[in-house]
Enzyme design. Structure first.
Site, short mmCIF file in Angstrom:
data_model
loop_
_atom_site.label_atom_id
_atom_site.label_comp_id
_atom_site.label_asym_id
_atom_site.label_seq_id
_atom_site.Cartn_x
_atom_site.Cartn_y
_atom_site.Cartn_z
N HIS A 1 -1.28 0.08 16.63
CA HIS A 1 -0.40 0.47 15.41
C HIS A 1 1.03 0.39 16.00
CE1 HIS A 1 -4.13 2.01 13.93
NE2 HIS A 1 -3.41 2.58 12.73
N ASP B 1 0.89 -4.78 12.75
CA ASP B 1 -0.21 -5.05 13.24
C ASP B 1 -1.52 -5.37 12.20
OD1 ASP B 1 0.25 -2.99 15.93
OD2 ASP B 1 1.07 -2.71 14.19
N PHE B 2 -1.06 -4.97 10.95
CA PHE B 2 -2.09 -5.32 9.93
C PHE B 2 -1.83 -6.46 9.11
CE2 PHE B 2 -1.51 -0.26 9.16
CZ PHE B 2 -2.19 0.11 10.32
N GLU C 1 0.85 -1.11 -0.04
CA GLU C 1 -0.10 0.00 0.03
C GLU C 1 0.82 1.30 -0.05
OE1 GLU C 1 -2.17 -1.07 3.45
OE2 GLU C 1 -2.84 -2.86 2.45
N GLU D 1 -4.48 -6.91 1.95
CA GLU D 1 -3.46 -7.69 2.30
C GLU D 1 -3.39 -8.99 2.09
OE1 GLU D 1 -4.87 -5.33 4.19
OE2 GLU D 1 -3.48 -3.81 4.94
C1 LIG Z 1 -5.80 -3.67 7.39
C2 LIG Z 1 -4.97 -2.29 7.47
N1 LIG Z 1 -4.40 -2.01 6.24
C3 LIG Z 1 -3.80 -0.75 6.17
C4 LIG Z 1 -3.95 0.07 7.17
C5 LIG Z 1 -3.32 1.63 7.20
N2 LIG Z 1 -4.31 2.52 6.66
C6 LIG Z 1 -4.72 3.44 7.48
S1 LIG Z 1 -6.23 4.24 7.05
C7 LIG Z 1 -5.99 3.69 5.34
C8 LIG Z 1 -6.49 4.12 4.04
C9 LIG Z 1 -8.06 3.95 4.01
O1 LIG Z 1 -8.56 4.48 2.98
P1 LIG Z 1 -10.08 4.67 3.14
O2 LIG Z 1 -10.69 3.23 3.49
O3 LIG Z 1 -10.66 5.03 1.87
O4 LIG Z 1 -10.75 5.68 4.15
P2 LIG Z 1 -10.10 7.23 4.38
O5 LIG Z 1 -9.06 7.34 5.26
O6 LIG Z 1 -9.85 7.71 2.90
O7 LIG Z 1 -11.27 7.64 5.14
C10 LIG Z 1 -4.87 2.76 5.28
C11 LIG Z 1 -4.10 2.01 4.23
C12 LIG Z 1 -4.75 -0.23 8.06
N3 LIG Z 1 -5.16 0.68 9.03
N4 LIG Z 1 -5.30 -1.50 8.29
#
Ligand SMILES: Cc1ncc(C[n+]2csc(CCOP(=O)(O)OP(=O)(O)O)c2C)c(N)n1
Lengths: 336, 343
Positions: free
Chosen positions: A123, A79-80, A29, A54
């Site tokens: 996290h 964590d993810f 990502e 993932e």
């Molecule tokens: C399983 C997981 N993978 C990656 C992340 C890191 N992460 C946090 S927010 C995010 C983007 C989320 O995008 P979206 O669902 O569109 O929500 P937005 O932040 O745009 O409101 C990512 C990749 C995470 N928290 N959990």
């Protein structure tokens, strides 16, 4: 000799590996932005952004590695990894055994870990013991830029699955991204020798499973890794003024584990203190006790680890993670 | 029930003023870690949450502040939580990504996609324990790539769970544009699961209200889940200190921190062919330019509703806004004073 930051060193070594071997690619990502230097150098085929899937891209990386690629799959924070752990637990780690030794998965999982910057317990986990528990996985936790680059190169060349963990407190990219967010109104207890340091002009692989004695000591042996190394060195310097000599052994990888180095040091001092940012129960700290017992070494033993879910509140977080005060007190108690 | 535009605007305005205060306090270093604000997506929460009743549940993602506030959680408890204090909503143990209000059956998670299974489970509990109650999941476009969310769609359909799945689609997941990560069309995708699905302009609180009102009726009547696809923007990008927005906001800092490593990579003697490198560079520039639309006033849900209210009664609007600003100002002073007492 060059000087660079911990996070630069990892990307630099990975870049060297990618230049040398066209089968190596980085996927995960936002990697095109997070590792922009590699993206602009190697382009979209070899530095690939993924959807937040993932389970799919890690599982795909395992199979891609079985079919000739050398993927480096980045799981943003360890964590993810929880949502994709099947790829490692049931597939990558078991392939060699299941195939009767006929098939390997030469894959690197790159992931940020660790706390100390106030993001809370979902996290900031370490989880290296949890991963090293699985037979068939190597788990690397470097503590300096020089080690990080050398171990990355070794991980790329190993030919079996490796989880490469970069602690966020010494990784300026991650600390800036998640901790400060560009603010200069927050500060963190960043160990300078972990965050920045000398590295070789050209990376050479550092074999996995070789611990490094960071400091000699005659009274207590502190066995640790990651940011724990720097906390232990600081505690050891303070203890020295009080006449207590604590050595610091940096494991550098949890699996393979350098049992010989641990046993050698502990049999010299007769006292083992494990400093482990991962959870205390059922993990690395207990494993180290088992190793010295199995070797027939009689020693005094203590551990400074994370015992609970990491609190969001900064002060509580600092008390929960292994810190210099707790390490010093534990050493004095062991030696006393 | 027809929506009360004044009430909806009040909810949105309060959320906006509160989160702007949070931004300042974060900027001053009194809140640690990341900070994902709901600035720009207020109309989605405002159009749905006032229609919830006691016994309804909320499954939130990492951007749960507006929803918690609109569900009636005290702003002081939220702010103290963000400041990591023992008198915060969760005793300072969770922070803004991990907000929990058990009495309101409202739970959050920082794990992308986790709102899906949570809403399914809340829906199951409603189905068995609380007739006519529902659960609502809020998540972003990025989460629609998470397996557990899609599995929850299916689970909710086959069990006819009373769930409203709400995608707050701002077209971006951190630095990844949805067009490069989300395959197909989300309405078609949800419908392929056998779920009722609607698309709505997430800037327009009244439109969200209408769409949600029908969806909730459907779910409460035991007809199964509904997917609501609401489009919005994020005025602060992904989180405070967003790197792409910073390229224009703080060019010098960005040049040093982010652009310089890219320049070094671009000119490295060993790497891809120049065409490949140029394509990568063009992509980064394109993203920096296109993310700027996240801050456009046309996308701001407050500005979408405000002119009509101003025409209707400018005085009333000014009074409403002033009283909300006062209320939040008091909360901020109180939070800061409490911090002083503890130090
Ligand atoms: C399983 C997981 N993978 C990656 C992340 C890191 N992460 C946090 S927010 C995010 C983007 C989320 O995008 P979206 O669902 O569109 O929500 P937005 O932040 O745009 O409101 C990512 C990749 C995470 N928290 N959990």
């Amino acid at each position: 000799m060059r000087k660079m930051s911990f996070s630069e060193a990892i990307d630099d070594a990975l870049g060297q590996g990618m230049a040398a071997d066209p089968r190596v690619l980085l996927l995960g990502e936002d990697v095109q932005g997070l590792h922009g230097g590699l993206f602009l150098r190697f382009g979209r085929q070899r530095v690939r952004n993924t959807p937040i899937s993932e389970a799919a891209f890690l599982g795909a990386a395992v199979a891609a590695s079985m079919a000739g690629l050398r993927p480096v799959a980045e799981i943003m924070l360890v964590d993810f990894l929880a949502v994709a752990v099947d790829a490692l637990l049931n597939h990558a780690s078991k392939l060699e055994t299941f195939s009767g030794g006929r098939w390997q998965a030469p894959l690197v999982v790159r992931t940020a870990c660790g706390g100390g910057y106030g993001d809370g317990g979902q996290h900031e986990q370490s989880l290296w013991g949890w991963l090293a528990h699985i037979p068939g996985l190597s788990v690397v936790v470097p503590s300096t830029p020089a080690d990080a680059g050398g171990l990355m190169l070794a991980a790329l060349e190993l030919g079996s699955p490796v989880v490469f963990m970069e602690h966020k407190l010494i990784s300026s990219i991650w600390l800036d991204f998640l901790g400060s967010g560009g603010r200069d109104t927050v500060t963190f207890d960043v160990p300078p020798d972990g965050e920045h340091g000398r590295v070789p002009d050209r990376w050479q692989p550092i074999p996995l499973g070789q611990a490094l004695l960071r400091k000699k000591g005659s009274d207590v042996t502190i066995v640790t890794l990651g940011v724990g190394v720097h906390r232990a060195l600081q505690a050891s310097a303070e203890l020295e003024k009080q006449g207590l000599s604590a050595g610091v052994l940096d494991l550098r990888s949890v699996s393979p584990l350098d049992k010989a180095a641990v046993c050698q040091e502990v049999s010299r001092t007769g006292r083992l203190l494990v400093v482990d940012e991962d959870y205390e129960g059922f993990g690395l700290s207990g494993e180290l006790a088992a190793i010295v017992l199995e070797a027939g070494i009689s020693c005094k033993y203590a551990r400074v680890c994370t015992q609970t879910t990491i609190p969001f509140a900064r002060r509580l977080e600092d008390e929960t993670l292994p810190n210099v005060a707790r390490i010093g007190a534990a050493c004095r108690k062991l030696a006393g | 029930m027809a929506p009360d535009a004044w009430m909806l605007y009040g909810l949105m305005y309060k959320s906006r003023v509160f989160e702007e205060a949070v931004r300042q306090i974060w900027q001053a270093g009194r809140i640690s870690g990341e900070m994902h604000l709901g600035l720009g997506e207020e109309a989605i929460a405002a159009g749905i949450i006032p229609q919830l009743v006691e016994g309804d549940a909320l499954a939130l993602d990492h951007r749960g502040t507006p929803a918690m506030l609109m569900r009636g959680v005290a702003p002081l408890a939220l702010l103290r939580e963000f400041m990591g204090s023992p008198d915060g909503l969760c005793a300072g143990m969770g922070g803004h990504m991990h907000l929990f209000a058990p009495e309101k059956l409202a739970a959050s998670s920082g794990i992308v996609g986790a709102a899906g299974p949570a809403a399914a489970g809340f829906g199951l509990a409603a189905q068995m324990l609380r007739p006519n109650c529902v659960s609502v999941a809020f998540f972003g476009d990025g989460a629609t790539s998470a397996g557990m969310l899609l599995e929850s769609f299916n689970l909710a359909v086959v069990w006819k769970l009373p769930v409203l799945f709400v995608c707050k689609d701002n077209d971006w997941a951190i630095t990844t544009p949805a067009e490069t990560a989300v395959g197909g069309n989300l309405l078609a995708r949800a419908r392929a699961f056998g779920m009722r699905a609607e698309e709505v302009d997430g800037r327009d609180a009244l439109a969200v209200w209408q769409a949600a009102s029908e969806a909730l009726r459907h779910a409460r009547a035991g007809n199964g889940p509904v997917f609501l696809w609401a489009h919005c923007i994020h005025l602060e990008g992904h989180f405070l200190g967003d790197g792409l927005l910073d390229m224009f906001r703080r060019p010098v800092y960005s040049l040093r921190k982010r652009v310089w490593p890219m320049v070094k990579g671009f000119f490295h003697p060993q790497g891809a062919a120049w065409g490949e490198r140029l394509a990568a560079a063009r992509q980064i520039v394109g993203q920096v330019l296109s993310i700027q639309n996240q801050t456009s006033p046309q996308g701001d849900p407050l500005l979408c509703l405000r002119p009509a209210l101003e025409r209707e009664n400018a005085r009333r609007l000014a009074d409403l806004e002033a009283s909300i600003r006062d209320e939040i100002q008091k909360v901020v002073s109180q939070a800061v004073a409490l911090e002083g007492n503890m130090a």
